[in-house]
Scaffold this motif. Sequence first.
Motif, PDB file in Angstrom:
ATOM      1  N   VAL A 157       0.846  -1.188   0.000  1.00 26.41           N
ATOM      2  CA  VAL A 157       0.000   0.000   0.000  1.00 26.41           C
ATOM      3  C   VAL A 157       0.883   1.240   0.000  1.00 26.41           C
ATOM      4  O   VAL A 157       1.656   1.470   0.932  1.00 26.41           O
ATOM      5  CB  VAL A 157      -0.931   0.025   1.221  1.00 26.41           C
ATOM      6  CG1 VAL A 157      -1.725   1.322   1.259  1.00 26.41           C
ATOM      7  CG2 VAL A 157      -1.871  -1.171   1.193  1.00 26.41           C
ATOM      8  N   VAL A 158       0.776   2.026  -1.062  1.00 29.61           N
ATOM      9  CA  VAL A 158       1.605   3.221  -1.205  1.00 29.61           C
ATOM     10  C   VAL A 158       0.835   4.505  -0.911  1.00 29.61           C
ATOM     11  O   VAL A 158       1.434   5.568  -0.758  1.00 29.61           O
ATOM     12  CB  VAL A 158       2.205   3.303  -2.622  1.00 29.61           C
ATOM     13  CG1 VAL A 158       3.145   2.139  -2.882  1.00 29.61           C
ATOM     14  CG2 VAL A 158       1.103   3.340  -3.689  1.00 29.61           C
ATOM     15  N   GLY A 159      -0.497   4.408  -0.836  1.00 31.73           N
ATOM     16  CA  GLY A 159      -1.302   5.599  -0.586  1.00 31.73           C
ATOM     17  C   GLY A 159      -2.389   5.332   0.429  1.00 31.73           C
ATOM     18  O   GLY A 159      -2.976   4.246   0.442  1.00 31.73           O
ATOM     19  N   GLU A 209      12.313   3.392  -4.241  1.00 27.74           N
ATOM     20  CA  GLU A 209      13.161   2.236  -3.950  1.00 27.74           C
ATOM     21  C   GLU A 209      12.497   1.258  -2.999  1.00 27.74           C
ATOM     22  O   GLU A 209      12.505   0.041  -3.224  1.00 27.74           O
ATOM     23  CB  GLU A 209      14.493   2.720  -3.359  1.00 27.74           C
ATOM     24  CG  GLU A 209      15.446   1.590  -2.999  1.00 27.74           C
ATOM     25  CD  GLU A 209      16.695   2.089  -2.276  1.00 27.74           C
ATOM     26  OE1 GLU A 209      17.593   1.279  -2.031  1.00 27.74           O
ATOM     27  OE2 GLU A 209      16.737   3.293  -1.939  1.00 27.74           O
ATOM     28  N   ILE A 210      11.901   1.765  -1.913  1.00 28.44           N
ATOM     29  CA  ILE A 210      11.328   0.862  -0.913  1.00 28.44           C
ATOM     30  C   ILE A 210      10.173   0.049  -1.490  1.00 28.44           C
ATOM     31  O   ILE A 210       9.993  -1.130  -1.164  1.00 28.44           O
ATOM     32  CB  ILE A 210      10.883   1.647   0.338  1.00 28.44           C
ATOM     33  CG1 ILE A 210      10.546   0.680   1.474  1.00 28.44           C
ATOM     34  CG2 ILE A 210       9.718   2.591   0.031  1.00 28.44           C
ATOM     35  CD1 ILE A 210      10.336   1.353   2.805  1.00 28.44           C
ATOM     36  N   PHE A 262       1.853   8.483   8.712  1.00 27.51           N
ATOM     37  CA  PHE A 262       2.455   9.634   9.378  1.00 27.51           C
ATOM     38  C   PHE A 262       3.978   9.690   9.244  1.00 27.51           C
ATOM     39  O   PHE A 262       4.622  10.543   9.854  1.00 27.51           O
ATOM     40  CB  PHE A 262       2.044   9.625  10.857  1.00 27.51           C
ATOM     41  CG  PHE A 262       0.552   9.544  11.025  1.00 27.51           C
ATOM     42  CD1 PHE A 262      -0.242  10.651  10.810  1.00 27.51           C
ATOM     43  CD2 PHE A 262      -0.056   8.336  11.332  1.00 27.51           C
ATOM     44  CE1 PHE A 262      -1.619  10.573  10.920  1.00 27.51           C
ATOM     45  CE2 PHE A 262      -1.437   8.246  11.453  1.00 27.51           C
ATOM     46  CZ  PHE A 262      -2.216   9.363  11.242  1.00 27.51           C
ATOM     47  N   VAL A 263       4.540   8.784   8.438  1.00 30.35           N
ATOM     48  CA  VAL A 263       5.992   8.740   8.240  1.00 30.35           C
ATOM     49  C   VAL A 263       6.285   8.914   6.760  1.00 30.35           C
ATOM     50  O   VAL A 263       5.877   8.083   5.935  1.00 30.35           O
ATOM     51  CB  VAL A 263       6.577   7.410   8.751  1.00 30.35           C
ATOM     52  CG1 VAL A 263       8.089   7.395   8.543  1.00 30.35           C
ATOM     53  CG2 VAL A 263       6.232   7.194  10.227  1.00 30.35           C
ATOM     54  N   GLU A 264       6.980   9.974   6.427  1.00 34.28           N
ATOM     55  CA  GLU A 264       7.285  10.246   5.023  1.00 34.28           C
ATOM     56  C   GLU A 264       8.045   9.079   4.410  1.00 34.28           C
ATOM     57  O   GLU A 264       9.038   8.602   4.946  1.00 34.28           O
ATOM     58  CB  GLU A 264       8.112  11.523   4.898  1.00 34.28           C
ATOM     59  CG  GLU A 264       8.368  11.937   3.454  1.00 34.28           C
ATOM     60  CD  GLU A 264       9.114  13.253   3.341  1.00 34.28           C
ATOM     61  OE1 GLU A 264       9.433  13.647   2.202  1.00 34.28           O
ATOM     62  OE2 GLU A 264       9.371  13.895   4.387  1.00 34.28           O
ATOM     63  N   GLY A 265       7.557   8.601   3.253  1.00 38.59           N
ATOM     64  CA  GLY A 265       8.223   7.531   2.532  1.00 38.59           C
ATOM     65  C   GLY A 265       7.902   6.136   3.021  1.00 38.59           C
ATOM     66  O   GLY A 265       8.380   5.155   2.435  1.00 38.59           O
ATOM     67  N   ALA A 266       7.088   5.993   4.077  1.00 40.07           N
ATOM     68  CA  ALA A 266       6.772   4.668   4.619  1.00 40.07           C
ATOM     69  C   ALA A 266       5.641   4.022   3.830  1.00 40.07           C
ATOM     70  O   ALA A 266       4.775   4.702   3.273  1.00 40.07           O
ATOM     71  CB  ALA A 266       6.384   4.780   6.086  1.00 40.07           C
ATOM     72  N   ILE A 267       5.627   2.701   3.812  1.00 35.14           N
ATOM     73  CA  ILE A 267       4.565   1.954   3.143  1.00 35.14           C
ATOM     74  C   ILE A 267       4.045   0.859   4.064  1.00 35.14           C
ATOM     75  O   ILE A 267       4.713   0.462   5.026  1.00 35.14           O
ATOM     76  CB  ILE A 267       5.043   1.323   1.816  1.00 35.14           C
ATOM     77  CG1 ILE A 267       6.177   0.324   2.068  1.00 35.14           C
ATOM     78  CG2 ILE A 267       5.483   2.397   0.830  1.00 35.14           C
ATOM     79  CD1 ILE A 267       6.560  -0.498   0.840  1.00 35.14           C
TER      80      ILE A 267
END
Length: 467
Positions: free
Chosen positions: A180-182, A389-390, A419-424
């Motif tokens: 899940v990216v969004g 990348e992640i 709530f964490v930038e770049g987290a998925i």
Amino acid sequence: MRASIQSWIAAHRADMLRDLSALIEVPSVAKPGKDGLPYGAECREALARAEAIAQKLGFVTETVEDAALTVQWDGRDVNFAILSHLDVVPAGEGWTTPPYTLTVEDACIRGRGVTDDKGPAVAALYAMAAVRELYPDLPHGVRLWLGTAEEIGSPDLKHYLNTHTMPRYVITPDAVDAIVVGECAKYRPAVSAAWEQSDALPRVTHLQGGRVRNAIPAEAEACVAGLNAAQVRPLAESWSAQTEVNFTLTDTEEGLLIRASGRGAHIGKPHLGRNAQTALVELLAKLPLADCGSARAIRAMATLFPYADPYGTALGLTVEDAVMGKCRINATTCTLTETGVALQFDGRGGALATEENFARVIDRALTAAGFTVEESEMDAAHFVDPKAEIVQEMAQLWRTVRGCEPAVVSMVAGSYAHFVEGAIAVGRAAEGIDCRIHKADEWLPLADFACLTELLILAILRFCGKE
């Protein structure tokens, strides 16, 4: 490599299940401020048990203000974090096994939290233990962050991030889909109204629906003074045929008791549920109620949150985008008495949702209908480029473990990744499996428990092995 990892997981399965059982035993529903603790004694007990498990495995732990726990190997530089949570939604009704007992049968595990998210927390702890034992010389370390308030909007993580930073790579094993990216914008204020008690008949004397604001309620009930079952049954049967919600009518000394039985669902998959609360409210609004405060509130709720409108159209919402689609609005809890009502809804907006075109539109509609809306913060949507990348790395690991192409999606529901930038967020089970998250008989196949552990082991190796 995979053979040795899978052998390690199989050898430690009994230990993993024993430790998961200890966590499942705690009914850790977050209750802010209860018992003088951030989220209540049960959530603090879940943290204590998780800390005992981590220390038994030889990890360095730190409890953060009785609200969260960090777990690390040692003092080496941390390059990767796994976020999980130990709070759960209430058990609710309809279980065929005890909700706070880990049941192992038919190659699956059952209990509140086995999938969301105590099972993944145990998988992460043992993934860390496996890597430390099998591959101890990685240049970077991993941190497991365990919170206790994800189900009520993640105030624990928000507070933590005010004074702490996350490492370069962050995932949370807390998704239905593979990757899940969004995650949609969130707006979920409390709503209320008050009125003078009335003796007018017919009138609704009480209404109770839902338990938590982030789950589609399967049950709801109301009492109507001044009407009987024979008068309401034809309308109830017709409405049941339209909604797939069943209504049981019972004449009592206090009035007609109406029980609605629908189908619970996780807020991220509302179409899988049948909202008993909104169906009941709309049925009540169709009755010949006398003009009084409760009748006006019920008719307003039925108008603003109609059963067949999950998109907030009746509230005036029009914002939509190609990534996350339409808004999602689901009324999920309601307590109505002779003198007032308290209502909660779960509001999700897409990538283009803003305070003005989303939150304020909702506020104006509710206020115009006579409700009071508590001041509440809107969380903006979260999105990570699928080419990041992640995302690409986790997709490759998913293919390795699952042997299939992972779905890379955005979702209505939220997770700590929001709530964490770049987290998925990553999936806990194979795609297509309904683990009954937020419903009775929540379960997880043992094969998926093992696959998730392997996925997390490979993720630690991948991201902690980077120079």
